[in-house]
Design an enzyme around this catalytic site. Structure first.
Site: not given
Length: 771
Positions: A310, A719
């Protein structure tokens, strides 16, 4: 119908009546208590375990070791690693469990665990990325993400900047520490009440440890007292230990870590050591970017591969750079296995890219906002992994930020303040947000829901999502209510239970509402279609009026004709009628995120269903004599589509921004040269408090229908806002730029503690650059 969806657990929380794992354990009359005996060494061979000091204690019941694990002594989940639940012949980090003390009380278990003597042959540990590189201690091969749209290397006007940034670790500091309660059932079955974000992983691993099939283990979660990623994979260890104790003692067992032990023994956000080279031209266009990410993974893989991935996927931040070459490697060290944390590797990469861009702006004497506006993605451009940016909102977010902050006036005010103040300087920090939503492991993008409408019209709702303070239960219940046209008081959100919903994905990657909400929406739509046919018959019987299903409106606990609202029945009436006429009032539904794919052999594809966009601006005031600072203003713009609940989303934006702010300015994880934690209490590990956040905290939610969004038009909010807090670090660096002749070469460490700020000022002075 727009549902007034209040916080489902609000009254329970403020009155102290919310049920957590501890409350379930306290209700067990014959409960025993477990606590681990852990390694005091970062790397060592186990020579002996001595129990002489505890066996005669009246509170002592039993000591268990790896020999008491009936199944496979491995809690690693699908990553090819081997991580024992109890160490066998060696330990690989301080805090690694090697035995379990079972006692009559939790206090006894804790006290006795510290009296067990362990003899070691100490070995030399690897603690830092730098040491791991020398030792060639990487988990696996280096990943490469690359795009070359143009090659500018041979053009004379190209300018180059290179640098390195160590982006630090971070402690989760959830309110509820790691804990688990396990109860025995007949025929060798167990119910595991775990404080976990991943019920199916706990089920799988506990079954493996006992050597039984998964249907012997039921995992049940009512709610967590916080997690932030720290209970996605890491809760499995403590659930495994408790399950082994319950299996061996044939009694219910409870384990709860003390705060200091939780901090000492659990993994953190990964520290990254990042090196970069960026090329640009006089106009401020970014031309080429080379970035290398090195992650400190700790003793076991845990989620390091996914977190590194990621980071690689977000290494562009919000900017289109025609030529990119990004590499990443995760390294094995002798620290607790580092793990998921809000943002999951993206903040570490984005922090570095934003720094590289800022250095370009300083070198060109270019406005910090303008250089971002110049380089953000435009519609139709592609990322370094080949995904087309179909809805590029970065410029819109920056322009909105410019508006709500009165940027140009603010910039002039800061410049004036700095001109008339010698020892205090203000700075402006800006960060652009573009965060991809979906699990990068494609198979995890699935969710299920189970809905029962009872004959009185009340509803039971189950799904695979975990409630951990983010109010996922409220959001999913809102989806059901909006779809069926009912009020929230009619819905009971059940605990997350592997018997009701199996094979669920972790509640992580900001996908909880998307996956579980869409599954609940589909189930609700199926039930609504079934009920609509029944309503047509019932209305015909009651009013002698012929309607079609398309003529019906479900709203506010009523079902009525769109042509004549007086022709109506209650939802309760309809549910009872359906039951009496043997119409199925239960529905399971399965949802998988469409259109996503990613080829790990080429590192190309569409790993994300959509992007969440945003931007932030933070103003700080820095004391050049002491290194101390305060934040004066915070401005945030966040795109969240058509929100399921604006108030919940606002709370998430505030909380994530502050958590990001703490990460980059005050939260400093430290270990000594023996791998012992040096920051394991609130007095030695500083997290943000109300006094660290300014009163002028402005959040603008951009609520518009987007072509790229999820359930009922909403977007994820867990997030992405974490990135906004990173602007605090850049605001401090900007303040330092006013005392440096070479602002593109300021050496500010991260986190920017007052000590780090003073060191940066001293460095400027030593190089003769202080003005």
């Amino acid at each position: 119908m727009k549902v007034n969806s209040k916080h489902l657990s609000g009254k329970l929380h403020v009155s102290g009546r919310s049920t957590f794992v501890e409350n379930i354990a306290q209700a067990s009359a014959d409960c025993l208590y477990a606590y681990p005996v852990v390694s005091s060494k970062a790397k060592a061979k186990i020579l002996s375990i001595n129990t002489e000091k505890i066996t005669s204690d009246p509170g002592f019941i039993k000591l268990l070791t790896y020999k008491d694990v009936p199944g496979i002594n491995n809690i690693a989940h699908g990553n090819g690693d081997v991580q024992p639940v109890l160490a066998e012949t060696e330990v690989n980090y301080v805090g690694e469990p090697l035995a379990i003390v079972v006692a009559k009380t939790l206090e006894d278990a804790i006290s006795l665990s510290r009296k067990v003597g362990v003899e070691y042959e100490e070995l030399h540990p690897i603690l830092t990325v730098e040491d791991a590189v020398v030792a060639k201690s990487e988990y696996g091969p280096t990943r490469l993400f690359q795009r070359i749209d143009n090659d500018f290397d041979n053009e004379d006007e190209v300018k180059v900047l290179s640098g390195q940034l160590t982006v630090g670790a971070q402690e989760h500091f959830y309110f509820e520490t790691q804990r688990c309660f396990v109860s025995n059932e007949e025929n060798g079955y167990f119910t595991v009440y775990s404080s976990t974000q991943a019920v199916s992983e706990v089920q799988e691993i506990c079954a493996r440890l006992l050597g039984v099939s998964s249907n012997y283990i039921t995992v049940d979660v009512r709610r967590l007292g916080g997690a932030f990623g720290g209970k996605e994979a890491q809760a499995t260890l403590w659930a495994g230990i408790t399950t082994i104790a319950s299996y061996n003692l044939k009694r219910p067992v409870y384990l709860a870590l003390e705060r200091k032990d939780d901090i000492n023994w659990t993994g953190k956000r990964h520290e990254f050591v990042n090196s970069y080279t960026i090329k640009y031209n006089e106009q401020g266009n970014l031309l080429s970017y080379k970035l290398d990410l090195k992650a400190n993974g700790g003793a076991y893989i845990d989620l390091s591969f996914a977190i590194l991935e990621r980071g690689l996927l977000h290494s562009d931040s919000g900017y289109y750079i025609p030529k990119m070459q990004v590499t990443g490697t995760a390294y094995r060290t002798n620290l607790p296995a580092n793990t998921a944390f809000r943002g999951f590797g993206a903040p570490q990469a984005i922090m570095t890219t934003e720094l590289a861009l800022e250095r370009v702006a300083y070198a060109l004497k270019m406005d910090l906002l303008e250089i971002r506006k110049k380089n953000v993605y435009r519609k139709g451009q592609t990322t370094q992994y080949g995904m087309e940016v179909k809805e590029a909102l970065g410029l819109e977010m920056l322009e909105e930020l410019e508006s709500i902050s009165n940027y140009h006036d603010l910039k002039a005010q800061v410049a004036h303040f700095n001109k008339v103040n010698r020892f205090k300087k203000k700075g402006i920090g800006i960060v652009t947000g573009k965060f991809g939503i979906s699990f990068t492991a494609t198979f995890l993008n699935q969710g299920s829901a189970l809905i029962w409408i009872y004959s009185d019209g009340s509803i039971s709702l189950s799904h695979g999502g975990i409630e951990m303070g983010q109010q996922l239960y409220t959001k999913v219940a809102t989806v059901v209510c909006q779809t069926l046209g009912i009020t929230m008081d009619k819905v009971r959100s059940e605990s997350t239970n592997t018997k009701r919903v199996g094979n669920s994905s972790p509640t992580a990657a900001s996908s909880g509402s998307d996956l579980n909400g869409n599954a609940a929406r589909q189930a609700s739509e199926s039930l609504k279609a079934r009920l609509s046919e029944a309503a047509v018959i019932l209305i015909a019987e009651k009013y002698e009026v012929a309607l079609s299903a398309q003529d019906l409106i479900f709203d506010n606990n009523l079902v009525y004709s769109n042509k004549n609202p007086q022709i109506s029945i209650t939802f309760n009436e309809l549910a009872h009628y359906a039951y009496m006429n043997r119409i199925d009032l239960g529905q399971h539904s399965f949802y998988k995120t469409p259109e996503i794919n990613f080829d790990k052999s080429t590192n190309k594809g569409r790993p994300f269903y959509y992007f969440v966009y945003g931007a932030s601006l933070i103003v700080s005031e820095v004391d050049m004599l002491t290194g101390d600072y305060k934040f004066e203003s915070i401005y945030v713009v966040h795109d969240n589509g058509l929100p399921l609940n604006k108030e919940i989303d606002l709370g998430q934006i505030y909380g994530a921004t502050v958590q990001g702010l703490g990460y980059c300015t005050m939260e400093e994880v430290k270990y000594d040269d023996k791998g012992q934690s040096m920051a394991n209490t609130p007095s030695t590990y500083k997290i943000p408090t109300m006094s660290d956040v300014c009163a002028n905290f402005v959040v603008k939610q951009v609520n518009e229908e987007r072509s790229q969004a999820s359930v009922l038009g909403s977007k994820a909010v867990g997030e992405p806002p974490f990135l906004y807090g990173l602007a605090g670090w850049f605001s401090i660096m900007n303040a330092l730029s006013f005392v440096s002749k070479s602002p593109e070469n300021i050496n500010l460490k991260m986190p920017a503690t007052p000590e780090a700020v003073l060191l940066a000022i001293e460095d400027i002075k030593k190089r003769g650059l202080y003005v």
